[in-house]
Design an enzyme around this catalytic site. Structure first.
Site, PDB file in Angstrom:
ATOM      1  N   LEU A   1     -34.433 -10.760  -0.262  1.00 28.20           N
ATOM      2  CA  LEU A   1     -35.817 -10.323  -0.435  1.00 28.20           C
ATOM      3  C   LEU A   1     -36.307  -9.620   0.822  1.00 28.20           C
ATOM      4  O   LEU A   1     -37.496  -9.641   1.123  1.00 28.20           O
ATOM      5  CB  LEU A   1     -36.722 -11.524  -0.759  1.00 28.20           C
ATOM      6  CG  LEU A   1     -36.632 -12.069  -2.204  1.00 28.20           C
ATOM      7  CD1 LEU A   1     -37.550 -13.269  -2.376  1.00 28.20           C
ATOM      8  CD2 LEU A   1     -36.981 -10.995  -3.236  1.00 28.20           C
TER       9      LEU A   1
ATOM     10  N   GLY B   1     -27.298  -0.015   0.396  1.00 33.39           N
ATOM     11  CA  GLY B   1     -26.195   0.945   0.438  1.00 33.39           C
ATOM     12  C   GLY B   1     -24.891   0.176   0.379  1.00 33.39           C
ATOM     13  O   GLY B   1     -24.846  -0.934  -0.155  1.00 33.39           O
TER      14      GLY B   1
ATOM     15  N   CYS C   1     -20.515  -1.246  -2.568  1.00 35.99           N
ATOM     16  CA  CYS C   1     -20.600  -1.971  -3.850  1.00 35.99           C
ATOM     17  C   CYS C   1     -21.865  -1.711  -4.658  1.00 35.99           C
ATOM     18  O   CYS C   1     -21.785  -1.306  -5.816  1.00 35.99           O
ATOM     19  CB  CYS C   1     -20.465  -3.466  -3.613  1.00 35.99           C
ATOM     20  SG  CYS C   1     -18.780  -3.936  -3.246  1.00 35.99           S
TER      21      CYS C   1
ATOM     22  N   GLY D   1     -36.885  -2.921   2.979  1.00 36.66           N
ATOM     23  CA  GLY D   1     -36.320  -2.020   3.986  1.00 36.66           C
ATOM     24  C   GLY D   1     -36.249  -0.609   3.468  1.00 36.66           C
ATOM     25  O   GLY D   1     -37.115  -0.158   2.707  1.00 36.66           O
TER      26      GLY D   1
ATOM     27  N   GLU E   1     -14.322 -10.447  -7.368  1.00 35.59           N
ATOM     28  CA  GLU E   1     -14.489 -10.819  -5.959  1.00 35.59           C
ATOM     29  C   GLU E   1     -15.941 -10.602  -5.546  1.00 35.59           C
ATOM     30  O   GLU E   1     -16.520  -9.579  -5.865  1.00 35.59           O
ATOM     31  CB  GLU E   1     -13.561  -9.925  -5.119  1.00 35.59           C
ATOM     32  CG  GLU E   1     -13.473 -10.327  -3.692  1.00 35.59           C
ATOM     33  CD  GLU E   1     -13.237 -11.806  -3.558  1.00 35.59           C
ATOM     34  OE1 GLU E   1     -12.182 -12.281  -3.947  1.00 35.59           O
ATOM     35  OE2 GLU E   1     -14.147 -12.506  -3.079  1.00 35.59           O
ATOM     36  N   PHE E   2     -16.501 -11.555  -4.807  1.00 39.10           N
ATOM     37  CA  PHE E   2     -17.912 -11.428  -4.434  1.00 39.10           C
ATOM     38  C   PHE E   2     -18.104 -11.324  -2.929  1.00 39.10           C
ATOM     39  O   PHE E   2     -19.196 -11.563  -2.423  1.00 39.10           O
ATOM     40  CB  PHE E   2     -18.704 -12.627  -4.973  1.00 39.10           C
ATOM     41  CG  PHE E   2     -18.599 -12.795  -6.465  1.00 39.10           C
ATOM     42  CD1 PHE E   2     -19.340 -11.977  -7.316  1.00 39.10           C
ATOM     43  CD2 PHE E   2     -17.754 -13.732  -7.032  1.00 39.10           C
ATOM     44  CE1 PHE E   2     -19.244 -12.110  -8.703  1.00 39.10           C
ATOM     45  CE2 PHE E   2     -17.651 -13.869  -8.414  1.00 39.10           C
ATOM     46  CZ  PHE E   2     -18.392 -13.048  -9.254  1.00 39.10           C
TER      47      PHE E   2
ATOM     48  N   ARG F   1     -20.375   3.838   4.248  1.00 40.32           N
ATOM     49  CA  ARG F   1     -20.377   4.348   2.866  1.00 40.32           C
ATOM     50  C   ARG F   1     -21.729   4.111   2.207  1.00 40.32           C
ATOM     51  O   ARG F   1     -22.256   3.013   2.228  1.00 40.32           O
ATOM     52  CB  ARG F   1     -19.257   3.676   2.060  1.00 40.32           C
ATOM     53  CG  ARG F   1     -17.894   4.265   2.370  1.00 40.32           C
ATOM     54  CD  ARG F   1     -16.820   3.548   1.629  1.00 40.32           C
ATOM     55  NE  ARG F   1     -16.583   2.216   2.177  1.00 40.32           N
ATOM     56  CZ  ARG F   1     -15.750   1.323   1.647  1.00 40.32           C
ATOM     57  NH1 ARG F   1     -15.098   1.604   0.547  1.00 40.32           N
ATOM     58  NH2 ARG F   1     -15.577   0.159   2.220  1.00 40.32           N
TER      59      ARG F   1
ATOM     60  N   ASP G   1       0.846  -1.187   0.000  1.00 39.32           N
ATOM     61  CA  ASP G   1       0.000   0.000   0.000  1.00 39.32           C
ATOM     62  C   ASP G   1       0.886   1.242   0.000  1.00 39.32           C
ATOM     63  O   ASP G   1       1.942   1.249   0.636  1.00 39.32           O
ATOM     64  CB  ASP G   1      -0.918   0.010   1.225  1.00 39.32           C
ATOM     65  CG  ASP G   1      -2.173   0.819   0.959  1.00 39.32           C
ATOM     66  OD1 ASP G   1      -3.268   0.217   0.931  1.00 39.32           O
ATOM     67  OD2 ASP G   1      -2.064   2.044   0.757  1.00 39.32           O
TER      68      ASP G   1
HETATM   69  C1  UDX Z   1     -22.288  -6.805  -1.716  1.00 34.38           C
HETATM   70  C2  UDX Z   1     -22.435  -8.166  -2.420  1.00 34.38           C
HETATM   71  O1  UDX Z   1     -23.330  -8.980  -1.683  1.00 34.38           O
HETATM   72  C3  UDX Z   1     -21.087  -8.837  -2.577  1.00 34.38           C
HETATM   73  O2  UDX Z   1     -21.218 -10.055  -3.284  1.00 34.38           O
HETATM   74  C4  UDX Z   1     -20.170  -7.886  -3.339  1.00 34.38           C
HETATM   75  O3  UDX Z   1     -18.891  -8.441  -3.509  1.00 34.38           O
HETATM   76  C5  UDX Z   1     -20.060  -6.549  -2.621  1.00 34.38           C
HETATM   77  O4  UDX Z   1     -21.379  -6.008  -2.447  1.00 34.38           O
HETATM   78  P1  UDX Z   1     -21.970  -5.917   0.782  1.00 34.38           P
HETATM   79  O5  UDX Z   1     -21.989  -4.546   0.185  1.00 34.38           O
HETATM   80  O6  UDX Z   1     -20.937  -6.245   1.802  1.00 34.38           O
HETATM   81  O7  UDX Z   1     -21.820  -7.017  -0.393  1.00 34.38           O
HETATM   82  O8  UDX Z   1     -23.373  -6.137   1.491  1.00 34.38           O
HETATM   83  P2  UDX Z   1     -24.703  -6.979   1.294  1.00 34.38           P
HETATM   84  O9  UDX Z   1     -24.837  -7.909   2.428  1.00 34.38           O
HETATM   85  O10 UDX Z   1     -24.806  -7.562  -0.050  1.00 34.38           O
HETATM   86  O11 UDX Z   1     -25.798  -5.814   1.470  1.00 34.38           O
HETATM   87  C6  UDX Z   1     -25.824  -4.677   0.610  1.00 34.38           C
HETATM   88  C7  UDX Z   1     -26.970  -3.761   0.946  1.00 34.38           C
HETATM   89  O12 UDX Z   1     -28.213  -4.335   0.585  1.00 34.38           O
HETATM   90  C8  UDX Z   1     -27.105  -3.393   2.434  1.00 34.38           C
HETATM   91  O13 UDX Z   1     -27.377  -2.016   2.558  1.00 34.38           O
HETATM   92  C9  UDX Z   1     -28.285  -4.220   2.903  1.00 34.38           C
HETATM   93  O14 UDX Z   1     -28.965  -3.623   3.988  1.00 34.38           O
HETATM   94  C10 UDX Z   1     -29.145  -4.253   1.654  1.00 34.38           C
HETATM   95  N1  UDX Z   1     -30.042  -5.411   1.588  1.00 34.38           N
HETATM   96  C11 UDX Z   1     -29.532  -6.673   1.453  1.00 34.38           C
HETATM   97  C12 UDX Z   1     -31.435  -5.209   1.637  1.00 34.38           C
HETATM   98  O15 UDX Z   1     -31.910  -4.080   1.750  1.00 34.38           O
HETATM   99  N2  UDX Z   1     -32.251  -6.301   1.556  1.00 34.38           N
HETATM  100  C13 UDX Z   1     -31.770  -7.570   1.412  1.00 34.38           C
HETATM  101  O16 UDX Z   1     -32.582  -8.499   1.320  1.00 34.38           O
HETATM  102  C14 UDX Z   1     -30.373  -7.756   1.372  1.00 34.38           C
END
Ligand code: UDX
Length: 430
Positions: free
Chosen positions: A248, A255, A258, A251, A149-150, A325, A32
């Site tokens: 599903l 956010g 990603c 809410g 990456e997921f 974020r 870094d």
């Molecule tokens: C996401 C993807 O899941 C991941 O595969 C990718 O690599 C990066 O982005 P992350 O941002 O860590 O991961 O969070 P995630 O658990 O997917 O939730 C994202 C947002 O969706 C959150 O704000 C969460 O509150 C919202 N969400 C998720 C909902 O509002 N309803 C749901 O059913 C699921």
């Protein structure tokens, strides 16, 4: 076989994959530019909040080094993962400056065969650009691979070590063999594709998940009109295996670092290629609307006097992370503060990060969830931290001025709360 891997960028993704590759027995160098960050990492201080990462980094410390000397890392490694940030710019485009810098450094310092792996989420066609950039300065053999990456924050280690699939985009046999080798101890289907498809898979996956969320949020709005219960509707449709029950939860919208970025990114890629991804445009609009709609609900419960006070539970974009974020919670708190409403907030671990974003006179950062409710008119739950569901509402009742509860994540024990005399409203149900 033990491989030498350099990870360029020790942000969320970089550090997680560095820790995981070290745990798989590879020799990892994390690089870094931020010298202070590297010196902290050398002392065992971890700059991100991710369950389990500290333990892994400690346990496999023999396999992992930290440096700000990118030249050294490039010279000593065979596989170079680029895991730097690719944030959105103001207009929704993808900011590639850190990525470009990393590629430049690689091009200037390669002295033999290397596999250059795009781990950052980058626009379709980036790998071709990387090849061209390296060829300008380095005349030997090398390979470029897209390996999206997921991982999710909060379950990143598990997502890396037990993924649903590993996607490797390459058109080169040597690189394919090396990539399959570094992941050989992970038991998951490995999908080999051409590079452009791999680049698109990451965006398409996140865009699809965001679509699922906006879809269920729209149906939740309809539930409120017709008098249905979104939890039951989601359960009913999710039992169809073609739909699936995950993602599903209705809410206040999605956010994080990603989904908003990748939805915007895919929209910007599609418009660059002259295609209007209309569906995705609406997905983003619905997400914004969901937050605004919730704000209207809060306002409708206030007396519209100077003393109006809202208690807020949760600031992070989802539970079990300190990341704020693009947090819908932060967006709502900002709107409340801008409206001049007294806002008393609490989050189990995201307070410090939230403080940096919320500098309003009418915000009060509280020590506990209960403390926020003191003389509050409306209590709103914005992030579904498990501890919020366990709070004793008899205690909440003693503190609140008016007994209104708005549950933005359908997380609280609605029946118990109603029995105590509160007016309770969730999302997509009464
Ligand atoms: C996401 C993807 O899941 C991941 O595969 C990718 O690599 C990066 O982005 P992350 O941002 O860590 O991961 O969070 P995630 O658990 O997917 O939730 C994202 C947002 O969706 C959150 O704000 C969460 O509150 C919202 N969400 C998720 C909902 O509002 N309803 C749901 O059913 C699921």
């Amino acid at each position: 076989m033990q491989r030498k891997i350099a990870i360029i960028g020790t942000g969320y993704v970089g550090l997680t994959i560095g820790a995981c590759f070290a745990s798989l027995g590879h020799k990892v160098i994390c690089v870094d530019k931020d010298v202070e960050k590297i010196s902290k990492l050398c002392k065992g201080e971890i700059p991100i909040h991710e369950p389990g990462i500290e333990e892994i980094l400690k346990k496999y410390k023999e396999n992992i080094d930290y440096t700000s000397d990118i030249k050294k890392a490039i010279k000593e490694s065979q596989i170079l993962f680029i895991a730097v940030g690719t944030p959105s710019t103001e207009d929704g485009k993808i900011d590639m400056q850190y990525f470009r810098n990393a590629v430049q450094e690689i091009a200037e310092n390669m002295d033999g065969y290397r596999v250059v792996v795009d781990k950052s989420t980058v626009p379709v066609g980036t790998a071709d650009w990387v090849k061209e950039e390296i060829k300008k300065r380095y005349k030997g053999k090398f390979s470029v691979v897209s390996n999206p990456e997921f991982l999710r924050e909060g379950s990143a280690l598990k997502d890396f070590l037990e993924p649903d699939r590993i996607v490797i985009g390459t058109e080169d046999e040597k690189a394919k063999k090396i990539m399959l080798d570094i992941y050989s101890s992970i038991k998951a289907p490995k999908l080999i594709t051409d590079i452009k498809s791999a680049e698109l898979i990451k965006y398409a996956a996140n865009a699809f998940l965001a679509t699922k969320i906006s879809f269920i949020n729209e149906i939740s709005n309809l539930c409120e009109k017709v008098g249905g219960d979104i939890t039951k509707v989601a359960q009913g449709i999710g039992m169809d295996k073609r739909i699936g029950s995950k993602f599903l939860n209705a809410g206040i919208g999605y956010g994080g670092s990603c989904f908003p970025k990748d939805v915007d990114g895919l929209l910007s890629i599609s418009s660059k290629y002259g295609y209007n991804l209309g569906l995705l445009r609406v997905v983003a609009e619905v997400n914004k609307m969901q937050q605004e709609k919730f704000m209207e609900k809060i306002k409708s419960m206030l007396l519209k006097t100077k003393g109006d006070t809202v208690a807020v539970w949760g600031l992070s974009f989802k539970p079990n992370t300190d990341d704020v974020r693009k947090s819908p919670a932060l967006f709502i708190v900002t709107m409340l503060c801008k409206e001049g409403i007294k806002t008393r907030v609490y989050d189990p671990i995201a307070m410090e990060n939230a403080k940096k974003e919320l500098s309003f006179e009418n915000i009060h950062f509280c020590e506990s969830a209960l403390e926020t409710t003191k003389r509050a008119d409306v209590l709103v739950l914005l992030t579904e931290w498990p501890e919020f569901a366990e709070i004793d509402f008899k205690e909440v009742k003693k503190r609140m001025r008016h007994l209104y509860v708005l549950d933005g994540r359908n997380h609280l024990k609605a029946e118990e709360i109603k029995k105590l005399g509160f007016y309770y409203e969730g999302i997509g149900k009464k």
